[in-house]
Write a protein that holds these residues in place. Sequence first.
Motif, PDB file in Angstrom:
ATOM      1  N   ALA A  39       0.834  -1.210   0.000  1.00 52.59           N
ATOM      2  CA  ALA A  39       0.000   0.000   0.000  1.00 52.59           C
ATOM      3  C   ALA A  39       0.868   1.259   0.000  1.00 52.59           C
ATOM      4  N   ASP A  40       1.966   1.224   0.730  1.00 54.29           N
ATOM      5  CA  ASP A  40       2.861   2.376   0.807  1.00 54.29           C
ATOM      6  C   ASP A  40       3.464   2.685  -0.561  1.00 54.29           C
ATOM      7  N   LYS A  41       3.809   1.658  -1.315  1.00 48.82           N
ATOM      8  CA  LYS A  41       4.389   1.874  -2.640  1.00 48.82           C
ATOM      9  C   LYS A  41       3.412   2.560  -3.587  1.00 48.82           C
ATOM     10  N   LEU A  42       2.123   2.411  -3.337  1.00 49.47           N
ATOM     11  CA  LEU A  42       1.131   3.064  -4.197  1.00 49.47           C
ATOM     12  C   LEU A  42       1.152   4.584  -4.041  1.00 49.47           C
ATOM     13  N   ARG A  43       1.818   5.078  -2.999  1.00 49.58           N
ATOM     14  CA  ARG A  43       1.964   6.529  -2.849  1.00 49.58           C
ATOM     15  C   ARG A  43       2.959   7.096  -3.852  1.00 49.58           C
ATOM     16  N   VAL A  44       3.799   6.239  -4.434  1.00 46.83           N
ATOM     17  CA  VAL A  44       4.792   6.687  -5.404  1.00 46.83           C
ATOM     18  C   VAL A  44       4.077   6.974  -6.720  1.00 46.83           C
ATOM     19  N   LYS A  45       4.204   8.186  -7.201  1.00 46.95           N
ATOM     20  CA  LYS A  45       3.515   8.610  -8.415  1.00 46.95           C
ATOM     21  C   LYS A  45       3.887   7.709  -9.599  1.00 46.95           C
ATOM     22  N   GLY A  46       2.848   7.200 -10.263  1.00 48.00           N
ATOM     23  CA  GLY A  46       3.038   6.372 -11.443  1.00 48.00           C
ATOM     24  C   GLY A  46       3.245   4.897 -11.174  1.00 48.00           C
ATOM     25  N   LEU A  47       3.294   4.514  -9.913  1.00 49.21           N
ATOM     26  CA  LEU A  47       3.551   3.117  -9.555  1.00 49.21           C
ATOM     27  C   LEU A  47       2.232   2.453  -9.173  1.00 49.21           C
ATOM     28  N   GLY A  48       1.760   1.535 -10.005  1.00 53.28           N
ATOM     29  CA  GLY A  48       0.503   0.852  -9.743  1.00 53.28           C
ATOM     30  C   GLY A  48       0.693  -0.431  -8.960  1.00 53.28           C
ATOM     31  N   ALA A  49      -0.417  -1.100  -8.693  1.00 54.23           N
ATOM     32  CA  ALA A  49      -0.406  -2.302  -7.851  1.00 54.23           C
ATOM     33  C   ALA A  49       0.423  -3.426  -8.457  1.00 54.23           C
ATOM     34  N   GLY A  50       0.316  -3.643  -9.760  1.00 51.92           N
ATOM     35  CA  GLY A  50       1.098  -4.695 -10.400  1.00 51.92           C
ATOM     36  C   GLY A  50       2.587  -4.438 -10.292  1.00 51.92           C
ATOM     37  N   TYR A  51       2.982  -3.190 -10.478  1.00 50.47           N
ATOM     38  CA  TYR A  51       4.395  -2.839 -10.363  1.00 50.47           C
ATOM     39  C   TYR A  51       4.878  -2.933  -8.917  1.00 50.47           C
ATOM     40  N   ALA A  52       4.002  -2.608  -7.979  1.00 41.53           N
ATOM     41  CA  ALA A  52       4.372  -2.726  -6.563  1.00 41.53           C
ATOM     42  C   ALA A  52       4.699  -4.175  -6.223  1.00 41.53           C
ATOM     43  N   GLU A  53       3.899  -5.107  -6.721  1.00 40.60           N
ATOM     44  CA  GLU A  53       4.144  -6.533  -6.487  1.00 40.60           C
ATOM     45  C   GLU A  53       5.417  -6.977  -7.210  1.00 40.60           C
ATOM     46  N   LEU A  54       5.617  -6.507  -8.431  1.00 38.46           N
ATOM     47  CA  LEU A  54       6.831  -6.853  -9.182  1.00 38.46           C
ATOM     48  C   LEU A  54       8.077  -6.356  -8.448  1.00 38.46           C
ATOM     49  N   LEU A  55       8.001  -5.171  -7.867  1.00 39.02           N
ATOM     50  CA  LEU A  55       9.130  -4.658  -7.077  1.00 39.02           C
ATOM     51  C   LEU A  55       9.433  -5.589  -5.901  1.00 39.02           C
ATOM     52  N   CYS A  56       8.386  -6.090  -5.247  1.00 41.25           N
ATOM     53  CA  CYS A  56       8.601  -7.051  -4.147  1.00 41.25           C
ATOM     54  C   CYS A  56       9.342  -8.277  -4.647  1.00 41.25           C
ATOM     55  N   ARG A  57       8.984  -8.737  -5.815  1.00 41.44           N
ATOM     56  CA  ARG A  57       9.585  -9.951  -6.378  1.00 41.44           C
ATOM     57  C   ARG A  57      11.072  -9.776  -6.697  1.00 41.44           C
ATOM     58  N   VAL A  58      11.498  -8.523  -6.891  1.00 44.15           N
ATOM     59  CA  VAL A  58      12.924  -8.275  -7.165  1.00 44.15           C
ATOM     60  C   VAL A  58      13.649  -7.725  -5.945  1.00 44.15           C
ATOM     61  N   GLY A  59      13.003  -7.825  -4.783  1.00 41.08           N
ATOM     62  CA  GLY A  59      13.685  -7.477  -3.538  1.00 41.08           C
ATOM     63  C   GLY A  59      13.524  -6.055  -3.043  1.00 41.08           C
ATOM     64  N   VAL A  60      12.606  -5.302  -3.629  1.00 42.04           N
ATOM     65  CA  VAL A  60      12.335  -3.944  -3.158  1.00 42.04           C
ATOM     66  C   VAL A  60      11.018  -3.981  -2.407  1.00 42.04           C
ATOM     67  N   ASP A  61      11.106  -4.183  -1.100  1.00 43.19           N
ATOM     68  CA  ASP A  61       9.910  -4.366  -0.291  1.00 43.19           C
ATOM     69  C   ASP A  61       9.317  -3.069   0.232  1.00 43.19           C
ATOM     70  N   THR A  62      10.123  -2.011   0.315  1.00 51.87           N
ATOM     71  CA  THR A  62       9.651  -0.776   0.939  1.00 51.87           C
ATOM     72  C   THR A  62       9.970   0.447   0.077  1.00 51.87           C
ATOM     73  N   VAL A  63       9.262   1.524   0.358  1.00 45.40           N
ATOM     74  CA  VAL A  63       9.551   2.801  -0.300  1.00 45.40           C
ATOM     75  C   VAL A  63      10.958   3.255   0.089  1.00 45.40           C
ATOM     76  N   ARG A  64      11.315   3.009   1.322  1.00 45.01           N
ATOM     77  CA  ARG A  64      12.649   3.381   1.811  1.00 45.01           C
ATOM     78  C   ARG A  64      13.737   2.690   0.988  1.00 45.01           C
ATOM     79  N   GLU A  65      13.546   1.429   0.629  1.00 44.40           N
ATOM     80  CA  GLU A  65      14.521   0.716  -0.207  1.00 44.40           C
ATOM     81  C   GLU A  65      14.534   1.245  -1.629  1.00 44.40           C
ATOM     82  N   LEU A  66      13.360   1.576  -2.142  1.00 50.22           N
ATOM     83  CA  LEU A  66      13.249   2.052  -3.519  1.00 50.22           C
ATOM     84  C   LEU A  66      14.097   3.292  -3.763  1.00 50.22           C
TER      85      LEU A  66
END
Length: 136
Positions: A61-88
């Motif tokens: 849910a926190d990643k959805l605050r990032v402009k232009g980042l949708g739910a599918g991309y948020a899940e894809l980021l998790c799959r590549v090891g980016v779990d948090t906005v802080r990591e991004l």
Amino acid sequence: MSKSLKKLDGLDPDVVDRLRAAGIRTSDKLLEMTKSAKDREALSQKTGITPRELLRFANLADKLRVKGLGAGYAELLCRVGVDTVRELKYRNPAKLAAAMRQENEQRKLVRLVPTEKAVGRWVEAAKKLPPKITYR
């Protein structure tokens, strides 16, 4: 941008139902109700969802605050090891875009893989966001 819980990738219908029963219907409300370890523990008691899983959902849910980042991309980021906005905000856009492309070839999570430029915009946007989740 707030999304319906049904639109968050990674939440199965049973989880959505339990969160809705606790009064949580949107990603913004989920983020608000899971921002601290104490909040996650209290919600866990109500829903039967573990605090660890609630933290994973909060980070989605926190990643959805990032402009232009949708739910599918948020899940894809998790799959590549980016779990948090802080990591991004500390990621190299070129390497991250390549990792996302490779992961999506295997799992087919999104139709269009983001470009390096788009990933770069996410990284910059993440740098400007105030933290919403505490991890202790």
